[in-house]
Design a protein around this motif. Sequence first.
Motif, PDB file in Angstrom:
ATOM      1  N   ALA A   1       3.680   6.172  -1.335  1.00 51.12           N
ATOM      2  CA  ALA A   1       4.226   7.260  -2.141  1.00 51.12           C
ATOM      3  C   ALA A   1       4.964   6.673  -3.343  1.00 51.12           C
ATOM      4  O   ALA A   1       5.355   5.501  -3.341  1.00 51.12           O
ATOM      5  CB  ALA A   1       5.159   8.115  -1.296  1.00 51.12           C
ATOM      6  N   ASP A   2       5.166   7.486  -4.360  1.00 53.54           N
ATOM      7  CA  ASP A   2       5.724   6.975  -5.614  1.00 53.54           C
ATOM      8  C   ASP A   2       7.119   6.386  -5.440  1.00 53.54           C
ATOM      9  O   ASP A   2       7.494   5.458  -6.160  1.00 53.54           O
ATOM     10  CB  ASP A   2       5.762   8.091  -6.656  1.00 53.54           C
ATOM     11  CG  ASP A   2       4.368   8.506  -7.104  1.00 53.54           C
ATOM     12  OD1 ASP A   2       3.410   7.769  -6.804  1.00 53.54           O
ATOM     13  OD2 ASP A   2       4.238   9.570  -7.736  1.00 53.54           O
ATOM     14  N   ASP A   3       7.924   6.933  -4.509  1.00 52.35           N
ATOM     15  CA  ASP A   3       9.289   6.447  -4.337  1.00 52.35           C
ATOM     16  C   ASP A   3       9.439   5.474  -3.176  1.00 52.35           C
ATOM     17  O   ASP A   3      10.553   5.156  -2.766  1.00 52.35           O
ATOM     18  CB  ASP A   3      10.241   7.627  -4.130  1.00 52.35           C
ATOM     19  CG  ASP A   3       9.851   8.461  -2.904  1.00 52.35           C
ATOM     20  OD1 ASP A   3       8.718   8.278  -2.395  1.00 52.35           O
ATOM     21  OD2 ASP A   3      10.671   9.286  -2.465  1.00 52.35           O
ATOM     22  N   ALA A   4       8.333   4.997  -2.621  1.00 51.89           N
ATOM     23  CA  ALA A   4       8.385   4.123  -1.453  1.00 51.89           C
ATOM     24  C   ALA A   4       8.727   2.694  -1.849  1.00 51.89           C
ATOM     25  O   ALA A   4       8.423   2.243  -2.958  1.00 51.89           O
ATOM     26  CB  ALA A   4       7.043   4.154  -0.715  1.00 51.89           C
ATOM     27  N   GLY A   5       9.341   1.977  -0.918  1.00 50.26           N
ATOM     28  CA  GLY A   5       9.605   0.566  -1.116  1.00 50.26           C
ATOM     29  C   GLY A   5       8.449  -0.273  -0.612  1.00 50.26           C
ATOM     30  O   GLY A   5       7.885  -0.006   0.450  1.00 50.26           O
ATOM     31  N   ILE A   6       8.087  -1.301  -1.385  1.00 44.25           N
ATOM     32  CA  ILE A   6       6.988  -2.205  -1.023  1.00 44.25           C
ATOM     33  C   ILE A   6       7.556  -3.609  -0.970  1.00 44.25           C
ATOM     34  O   ILE A   6       8.105  -4.101  -1.964  1.00 44.25           O
ATOM     35  CB  ILE A   6       5.845  -2.126  -2.057  1.00 44.25           C
ATOM     36  CG1 ILE A   6       5.313  -0.691  -2.135  1.00 44.25           C
ATOM     37  CG2 ILE A   6       4.726  -3.092  -1.722  1.00 44.25           C
ATOM     38  CD1 ILE A   6       4.575  -0.379  -3.408  1.00 44.25           C
ATOM     39  N   VAL A   7       7.456  -4.251   0.185  1.00 48.08           N
ATOM     40  CA  VAL A   7       8.058  -5.563   0.390  1.00 48.08           C
ATOM     41  C   VAL A   7       6.953  -6.598   0.524  1.00 48.08           C
ATOM     42  O   VAL A   7       6.131  -6.527   1.442  1.00 48.08           O
ATOM     43  CB  VAL A   7       8.961  -5.580   1.641  1.00 48.08           C
ATOM     44  CG1 VAL A   7       9.624  -6.940   1.788  1.00 48.08           C
ATOM     45  CG2 VAL A   7      10.013  -4.487   1.553  1.00 48.08           C
ATOM     46  N   LEU A   8       6.922  -7.554  -0.393  1.00 43.54           N
ATOM     47  CA  LEU A   8       5.991  -8.677  -0.333  1.00 43.54           C
ATOM     48  C   LEU A   8       6.741  -9.858   0.264  1.00 43.54           C
ATOM     49  O   LEU A   8       7.666 -10.395  -0.347  1.00 43.54           O
ATOM     50  CB  LEU A   8       5.474  -9.020  -1.728  1.00 43.54           C
ATOM     51  CG  LEU A   8       4.565 -10.245  -1.849  1.00 43.54           C
ATOM     52  CD1 LEU A   8       3.299 -10.069  -1.010  1.00 43.54           C
ATOM     53  CD2 LEU A   8       4.197 -10.512  -3.296  1.00 43.54           C
ATOM     54  N   VAL A   9       6.355 -10.255   1.457  1.00 44.04           N
ATOM     55  CA  VAL A   9       7.115 -11.241   2.227  1.00 44.04           C
ATOM     56  C   VAL A   9       6.605 -12.651   1.962  1.00 44.04           C
ATOM     57  O   VAL A   9       5.413 -12.928   2.110  1.00 44.04           O
ATOM     58  CB  VAL A   9       7.044 -10.915   3.736  1.00 44.04           C
ATOM     59  CG1 VAL A   9       7.778 -11.980   4.543  1.00 44.04           C
ATOM     60  CG2 VAL A   9       7.638  -9.549   4.008  1.00 44.04           C
ATOM     61  N   GLY A  10       7.516 -13.530   1.543  1.00 44.31           N
ATOM     62  CA  GLY A  10       7.240 -14.958   1.491  1.00 44.31           C
ATOM     63  C   GLY A  10       6.441 -15.434   0.301  1.00 44.31           C
ATOM     64  O   GLY A  10       6.050 -16.601   0.255  1.00 44.31           O
ATOM     65  N   VAL A  11       6.173 -14.587  -0.671  1.00 44.09           N
ATOM     66  CA  VAL A  11       5.374 -14.979  -1.830  1.00 44.09           C
ATOM     67  C   VAL A  11       6.156 -14.644  -3.097  1.00 44.09           C
ATOM     68  O   VAL A  11       6.612 -13.510  -3.271  1.00 44.09           O
ATOM     69  CB  VAL A  11       4.011 -14.267  -1.862  1.00 44.09           C
ATOM     70  CG1 VAL A  11       3.232 -14.663  -3.109  1.00 44.09           C
ATOM     71  CG2 VAL A  11       3.210 -14.599  -0.615  1.00 44.09           C
TER      72      VAL A  11
ATOM     73  N   PRO B   1      -2.136  11.048   3.777  1.00 51.14           N
ATOM     74  CA  PRO B   1      -2.378  12.091   2.763  1.00 51.14           C
ATOM     75  C   PRO B   1      -1.272  12.245   1.727  1.00 51.14           C
ATOM     76  O   PRO B   1      -1.543  12.661   0.600  1.00 51.14           O
ATOM     77  CB  PRO B   1      -2.549  13.371   3.598  1.00 51.14           C
ATOM     78  CG  PRO B   1      -2.008  13.050   4.945  1.00 51.14           C
ATOM     79  CD  PRO B   1      -2.192  11.593   5.141  1.00 51.14           C
ATOM     80  N   HIS B   2      -0.026  11.916   2.078  1.00 48.57           N
ATOM     81  CA  HIS B   2       1.053  11.996   1.097  1.00 48.57           C
ATOM     82  C   HIS B   2       1.667  10.624   0.835  1.00 48.57           C
ATOM     83  O   HIS B   2       2.778  10.527   0.316  1.00 48.57           O
ATOM     84  CB  HIS B   2       2.124  12.989   1.564  1.00 48.57           C
ATOM     85  CG  HIS B   2       1.649  14.413   1.538  1.00 48.57           C
ATOM     86  ND1 HIS B   2       1.085  15.026   2.638  1.00 48.57           N
ATOM     87  CD2 HIS B   2       1.606  15.332   0.536  1.00 48.57           C
ATOM     88  CE1 HIS B   2       0.748  16.264   2.326  1.00 48.57           C
ATOM     89  NE2 HIS B   2       1.044  16.472   1.050  1.00 48.57           N
ATOM     90  N   GLY B   3       0.953   9.594   1.180  1.00 39.16           N
ATOM     91  CA  GLY B   3       1.409   8.239   0.898  1.00 39.16           C
ATOM     92  C   GLY B   3       2.326   7.696   1.977  1.00 39.16           C
ATOM     93  O   GLY B   3       3.005   8.444   2.688  1.00 39.16           O
ATOM     94  N   TYR B   4       2.327   6.380   2.106  1.00 40.78           N
ATOM     95  CA  TYR B   4       3.233   5.722   3.055  1.00 40.78           C
ATOM     96  C   TYR B   4       4.638   5.702   2.471  1.00 40.78           C
ATOM     97  O   TYR B   4       4.831   5.522   1.263  1.00 40.78           O
ATOM     98  CB  TYR B   4       2.754   4.304   3.345  1.00 40.78           C
ATOM     99  CG  TYR B   4       1.506   4.249   4.198  1.00 40.78           C
ATOM    100  CD1 TYR B   4       1.579   4.391   5.576  1.00 40.78           C
ATOM    101  CD2 TYR B   4       0.244   4.067   3.622  1.00 40.78           C
ATOM    102  CE1 TYR B   4       0.437   4.347   6.360  1.00 40.78           C
ATOM    103  CE2 TYR B   4      -0.898   4.032   4.397  1.00 40.78           C
ATOM    104  CZ  TYR B   4      -0.803   4.176   5.772  1.00 40.78           C
ATOM    105  OH  TYR B   4      -1.927   4.144   6.547  1.00 40.78           O
TER     106      TYR B   4
END
Length: 646
Positions: free
Chosen positions: A510-520, A472-475
Motif C-alpha cells: 500500500a502507498d503508506d506501507a513501510g518496506i524494509v530491505l534487510v542487510g543490503v 487487493p488493497h496492498g500489503y
Amino acid sequence: MAGVARVLVDAALPQLDRLLDYRIPDSLEGVEPGVRVSVPLRSAKRMATAFVIEVAADADFPGPLSEVAAVVSSIPVLRPEVWRLARAVADRAAGSANDVLRLAVPPRQVRVEKAWLARGPVDPPVVVAPSLDGHPGLAEAIDAGERVALRVQPGVTEVQGVGVSRWALTLAQAAAHTLASGRTAILVAPDHRDQDQLERALAALVPAESLLRWDSRQPNADRYRALLVAGDRAAVIVGNRSAVYAPAEDLGLLAVWNDGDPLLGEPLAPYVHARDAALVRHEQQGGALVLAGHTRSTETQRLVEIGWLRELGPAKRIRMRVIPTADGPGEEALMAQARIPSVAWREARAGLEKGPVLVQVSRPGYAPGLRCADCGEAARCKRCTGPLRQRAAGAPPTCTWCGTPDRTWACPNCRSRKLRTSGAGSARTADELGRAFPGTRVIVSDGERPLLDVDDRPALVIATRGAEPFAPHGYRAVLLLDGERMLARESLRVAEDCLRWWSDAAALAADDAGIVLVGVGGALGHALAGWNQPDFARSEYAGRRELRFPPAVRMATVQGAPDAVEEALAQLPASAEVLGTTLTAGRARAILRFDYRDGAEIAESVHAEVIRQATRRRKPIPGTPPRGRQPLPLRARFDDPEPFEE
C-alpha cells in the motif's frame, strides 16, 4: 499445371530449414499460403506435414517435382506476418524457422476447426478508449507507433471494485486504447501471476470476446481457438513469451512487461528472448513498442542510450517508504545484521494492525542447507553428491538434485551424525514468525504451495521471490529478507535480478506501507530506497560497456563434437572474437563475442556450418544409445544470458 507450392517441411533437421518446391496437381484445391499440406519426402520415403509459404507459377528447382499429396486443413493458420517474424528471428539466432513456428502455431484441433468454419458473422465490438492521463504522452506514442521505455507507478488500485496492480491497469488501458482504434494489442508477461493481473484489469475495459489468452498452460484446443480468432479480427492478446508470435495483421501495440525476467527467455532452440523477438517484429510490422517494468534491464537501458527507445514516466511519481537497514548509524547498523532486525519487527507489528504483511525470503523449504554440526562440512547426497536440505522440521535430509532422502547420513570428514541447519527457508521462517506473533495467521507461498491472492485480513505472508500473492488493497508492510544470500549467487545479472525481485515485491505494498530491505545497502539499497532503478541500470550498463560484456556486445556459445566446433570456428568472419574453448565429457564449447553490426554475418556463418555438420556421416558419440537419436554434432546459442556457465 496448376502451379508450384513452396513449402516449409515440419522437420527438426537443420538441412530442411529452407523452402522446397512441390507441384500442385490440377485436381487439388485449397493450396494457398498459410495452409497445412501433406508432401512426400523422397529421401526418407515417407509423408510429412508442411506449411505452404508461397504459390508461384514456376519452380526454382530445375529438376522434376514431386506433387503435393493433400491439403491437411483449408484454414491458413500461418499468417504472413508470423512467417516473416519466425524466419527473421531464426536467422538472427542461427536457428531453424521450424523451431520458432512450434511456438507460434499450436497443433491442429479438428473439432475447433469445424466449429470455426461453421460460425456465423461476428460484428466487431464497440470499445471506448479509456483515459491515459496517468502517463502523459503514452496515447500519442501508441497512435504514432513509437518505441517507449515505460516507467510505471508502484502499488495497487481498483477497477470497478476489483483490486489490481497499477502497472497492470496502465498496460490494460494502453491495450484498450489500441483496440478502440481497430488494431490488435499484444501484452507479453513472464508468468501466470502477471497474466492474471492483466486479465483482471482488462475485464473492466474490453469485451470478453475481444480478450484472448495465449500461453503454454492452456489446453491445445483453447490455444488453437485463440489462434483462429486472433488471425480473424482485432483483439487484445495476453500471454507468456510465445504470445509475441501471435497473429496480428494490424498490430497497434506490442508491450513486454518486466523484460529482465528470465522466464521471458526461450529455453528451447533457437533460444530467442521475447524482447528480442518483439524488437524484430516492431521493425517488420510497425505499431507501438512498449518495454515496461518497475526496474529496467540493461538491455533496455542500452536501447535508451542509443536513442532507439524513448523514456516515458507517470505524471505523478509515487515514492515508496523503503528502509535499508544496512545504512543505519552505529549500534543500529550492528543490530541490522540480524536476519530480522528490530526495525523490521516494528514495521511488521504496525502493519499487522491494519492488514497483511509480506515477508520475502530467498529459498523454499525448512533449511535450504545442512552442515555437519561438529566440523562444518557441507552435507551432500551419497548418490549424486548434491546438497542436502530439510523440507520441514523433523523431516529427514533430502537431496535437492535427485530428491533421495538420507536417513543414515554421516559426515565423510569426521564421521559425526549430527547436522545443523544453514540458512532458513520459507517453512522455517513461517515457524519462527508464528511463534513471535502468536495468534496471527501465517500463510506460505512458494513453488510447492503457490498462491495467487490473499485477503485483506491481518496475516504474515511468507513467500519466496516471484511467488508473492496479490493483496487487493496492498500489503501494510513488506520485509525483504535474505538480501545477502540472494546477492551471493554467481551471475553477471545478479544485481539487476535482485533489484527486480525486491522492486516487484515492494510494488505490492500500500502507498503508506513501510518496506524494509534487510542487510543490503550501497548502490542497490539506494536505488530501491529512492525508487531510482533506471539510475542503477545506467551505472550497471556503463560497467558492462567498459568490460565488453553483454548487452554492450553480443555473445554466442557454440558447442558440439570437438572437430565440428573447431571447423565452425575456422569458418567465422574475422569480426568474431573467440574467448576460449573448453572440453567436457567429449563435447567442446566455445564462447564468441562480437558487435551488433556483425551479428547477421556471424549468425549466417554459424548456421551454414550447423547444416553442413548435420549432413555429414559420423560415428556415434560415445555414451549414446547405438540406435537412438544422435545429438546434432554442432549447436549454437546466440545471446546466451549466462555465456560463462556450463
